[in-house]
Each structure stands twice: as C-alpha cells, then as structure tokens.
Design a protein around this motif. Structure first.
Motif, PDB file in Angstrom:
ATOM      1  N   LEU A   1      76.145 -16.812  70.162  1.00  0.00           N
ATOM      2  CA  LEU A   1      74.949 -17.513  69.684  1.00  0.00           C
ATOM      3  C   LEU A   1      74.422 -16.912  68.379  1.00  0.00           C
ATOM      4  CD1 LEU A   1      73.062 -18.179  73.022  1.00  0.00           C
ATOM      5  CD2 LEU A   1      74.170 -19.837  71.541  1.00  0.00           C
ATOM      6  N   ALA A   2      74.559 -15.606  68.227  1.00  0.00           N
ATOM      7  CA  ALA A   2      74.140 -14.980  66.972  1.00  0.00           C
ATOM      8  C   ALA A   2      75.026 -15.438  65.821  1.00  0.00           C
ATOM      9  CB  ALA A   2      74.179 -13.461  67.105  1.00  0.00           C
ATOM     10  N   LEU A   3      76.310 -15.586  66.070  1.00  0.00           N
ATOM     11  CA  LEU A   3      77.208 -16.079  65.031  1.00  0.00           C
ATOM     12  C   LEU A   3      76.870 -17.516  64.642  1.00  0.00           C
ATOM     13  CD1 LEU A   3      80.665 -14.692  66.171  1.00  0.00           C
ATOM     14  CD2 LEU A   3      79.373 -14.060  64.149  1.00  0.00           C
ATOM     15  N   TYR A   4      76.586 -18.342  65.626  1.00  0.00           N
ATOM     16  CA  TYR A   4      76.201 -19.726  65.340  1.00  0.00           C
ATOM     17  C   TYR A   4      74.907 -19.773  64.532  1.00  0.00           C
ATOM     18  CZ  TYR A   4      79.655 -21.347  68.763  1.00  0.00           C
ATOM     19  OH  TYR A   4      80.803 -21.613  69.446  1.00  0.00           O
ATOM     20  N   ALA A   5      73.933 -18.962  64.916  1.00  0.00           N
ATOM     21  CA  ALA A   5      72.658 -18.946  64.192  1.00  0.00           C
ATOM     22  C   ALA A   5      72.854 -18.442  62.770  1.00  0.00           C
ATOM     23  CB  ALA A   5      71.650 -18.078  64.936  1.00  0.00           C
ATOM     24  N   PHE A   6      73.728 -17.452  62.592  1.00  0.00           N
ATOM     25  CA  PHE A   6      73.998 -16.942  61.256  1.00  0.00           C
ATOM     26  C   PHE A   6      74.698 -18.001  60.405  1.00  0.00           C
ATOM     27  CE2 PHE A   6      76.643 -14.558  58.208  1.00  0.00           C
ATOM     28  CZ  PHE A   6      75.631 -13.951  57.496  1.00  0.00           C
ATOM     29  N   ALA A   7      75.619 -18.749  61.005  1.00  0.00           N
ATOM     30  CA  ALA A   7      76.302 -19.814  60.275  1.00  0.00           C
ATOM     31  C   ALA A   7      75.312 -20.897  59.847  1.00  0.00           C
ATOM     32  CB  ALA A   7      77.408 -20.415  61.140  1.00  0.00           C
ATOM     33  N   VAL A   8      74.393 -21.252  60.726  1.00  0.00           N
ATOM     34  CA  VAL A   8      73.364 -22.235  60.378  1.00  0.00           C
ATOM     35  C   VAL A   8      72.496 -21.705  59.249  1.00  0.00           C
ATOM     36  CG1 VAL A   8      71.288 -23.390  61.231  1.00  0.00           C
ATOM     37  CG2 VAL A   8      73.359 -23.357  62.621  1.00  0.00           C
ATOM     38  N   CYS A   9      72.199 -20.420  59.293  1.00  0.00           N
ATOM     39  CA  CYS A   9      71.381 -19.800  58.245  1.00  0.00           C
ATOM     40  C   CYS A   9      72.074 -19.904  56.880  1.00  0.00           C
ATOM     41  CB  CYS A   9      71.120 -18.342  58.616  1.00  0.00           C
ATOM     42  SG  CYS A   9      70.044 -17.481  57.488  1.00  0.00           S
ATOM     43  N   VAL A  10      73.345 -19.582  56.839  1.00  0.00           N
ATOM     44  CA  VAL A  10      74.085 -19.639  55.572  1.00  0.00           C
ATOM     45  C   VAL A  10      74.165 -21.069  55.051  1.00  0.00           C
ATOM     46  CG1 VAL A  10      76.368 -19.299  54.549  1.00  0.00           C
ATOM     47  CG2 VAL A  10      75.396 -17.544  56.033  1.00  0.00           C
ATOM     48  N   LEU A  11      74.455 -22.013  55.941  1.00  0.00           N
ATOM     49  CA  LEU A  11      74.540 -23.411  55.515  1.00  0.00           C
ATOM     50  C   LEU A  11      73.182 -23.949  55.070  1.00  0.00           C
ATOM     51  CD1 LEU A  11      76.958 -24.787  58.234  1.00  0.00           C
ATOM     52  CD2 LEU A  11      77.470 -24.336  55.827  1.00  0.00           C
ATOM     53  N   ALA A  12      72.116 -23.520  55.720  1.00  0.00           N
ATOM     54  CA  ALA A  12      70.783 -23.968  55.329  1.00  0.00           C
ATOM     55  C   ALA A  12      70.388 -23.394  53.969  1.00  0.00           C
ATOM     56  CB  ALA A  12      69.764 -23.588  56.394  1.00  0.00           C
ATOM     57  N   VAL A  13      70.806 -22.176  53.674  1.00  0.00           N
ATOM     58  CA  VAL A  13      70.538 -21.599  52.346  1.00  0.00           C
ATOM     59  C   VAL A  13      71.233 -22.436  51.277  1.00  0.00           C
ATOM     60  CG1 VAL A  13      71.035 -19.630  50.847  1.00  0.00           C
ATOM     61  CG2 VAL A  13      70.077 -19.252  53.106  1.00  0.00           C
ATOM     62  N   ALA A  14      72.488 -22.795  51.533  1.00  0.00           N
ATOM     63  CA  ALA A  14      73.215 -23.617  50.569  1.00  0.00           C
ATOM     64  C   ALA A  14      72.536 -24.977  50.396  1.00  0.00           C
ATOM     65  CB  ALA A  14      74.660 -23.794  51.032  1.00  0.00           C
ATOM     66  N   ALA A  15      72.105 -25.573  51.486  1.00  0.00           N
ATOM     67  CA  ALA A  15      71.433 -26.869  51.408  1.00  0.00           C
ATOM     68  C   ALA A  15      70.102 -26.763  50.668  1.00  0.00           C
ATOM     69  CB  ALA A  15      71.215 -27.424  52.810  1.00  0.00           C
ATOM     70  N   ALA A  16      69.390 -25.661  50.876  1.00  0.00           N
ATOM     71  CA  ALA A  16      68.116 -25.470  50.172  1.00  0.00           C
ATOM     72  C   ALA A  16      68.338 -25.343  48.672  1.00  0.00           C
ATOM     73  CB  ALA A  16      67.401 -24.237  50.720  1.00  0.00           C
ATOM     74  N   VAL A  17      69.339 -24.575  48.294  1.00  0.00           N
ATOM     75  CA  VAL A  17      69.630 -24.410  46.868  1.00  0.00           C
ATOM     76  C   VAL A  17      69.987 -25.754  46.243  1.00  0.00           C
ATOM     77  CG1 VAL A  17      71.275 -23.398  45.235  1.00  0.00           C
ATOM     78  CG2 VAL A  17      70.295 -21.993  47.054  1.00  0.00           C
ATOM     79  N   ILE A  18      70.832 -26.507  46.910  1.00  0.00           N
ATOM     80  CA  ILE A  18      71.230 -27.823  46.391  1.00  0.00           C
ATOM     81  C   ILE A  18      70.015 -28.747  46.281  1.00  0.00           C
ATOM     82  CG2 ILE A  18      72.563 -29.898  46.944  1.00  0.00           C
ATOM     83  CD1 ILE A  18      74.700 -27.989  48.099  1.00  0.00           C
ATOM     84  N   SER A  19      69.159 -28.708  47.287  1.00  0.00           N
ATOM     85  CA  SER A  19      67.976 -29.571  47.259  1.00  0.00           C
ATOM     86  C   SER A  19      67.058 -29.215  46.101  1.00  0.00           C
ATOM     87  CB  SER A  19      67.208 -29.459  48.574  1.00  0.00           C
ATOM     88  OG  SER A  19      67.960 -29.975  49.635  1.00  0.00           O
TER      89      SER A  19
END
Length: 63
Positions: A4-22
């Motif tokens: 679950l920590a790995l999944y949460a970390f993956a979501v965190c990284v993808l959300a950072v990328a999405a925030a930058v793009i936005s």
C-alpha cells in the motif's frame, strides 16, 4: 516496503507530474487539486511505512 505504501507513493509521483502539467497549461485550479492529492498520497505512504516499522519493531520485541 508495504504494497500500500508503494501504491501511495506511485500515486504521489503521478499526481506531481499531473500538477506540473496542469500549471504549465494554465489550469491553476486543476493544478491545486492535484497538489492536494499529492499531499494526501504522501501522507498515506508515510503512514503505511510507519505502521509497518511499528509492527516489525513490536514483533522483534516479542521474539
């Protein structure tokens, strides 16, 4: 590392990328939503890591 920590970390990284793009595309409101998701997912990752460490420490003391 717990799954679950790995999944949460993956979501965190993808959300950072999405925030930058936005933000680059000029959608600041959507970028703020992504930043909030980054905060939530990073807190979840830390929680699951600390919980696993506590379980491991408790198991080592009991043995």
């Amino acid at each position: 590392m717990p799954r679950l920590a790995l999944y949460a970390f993956a979501v965190c990284v993808l959300a950072v990328a999405a925030a930058v793009i936005s933000f680059v595309q000029g959608s600041w409101l959507l970028g703020v939503v992504w930043v909030l998701l980054v905060g939530l997912s990073s807190n979840m990752a830390w929680y699951y890591l600390r919980r696993q460490r506590a379980v491991n420490a408790q198991g080592a003391q009991g043995a």
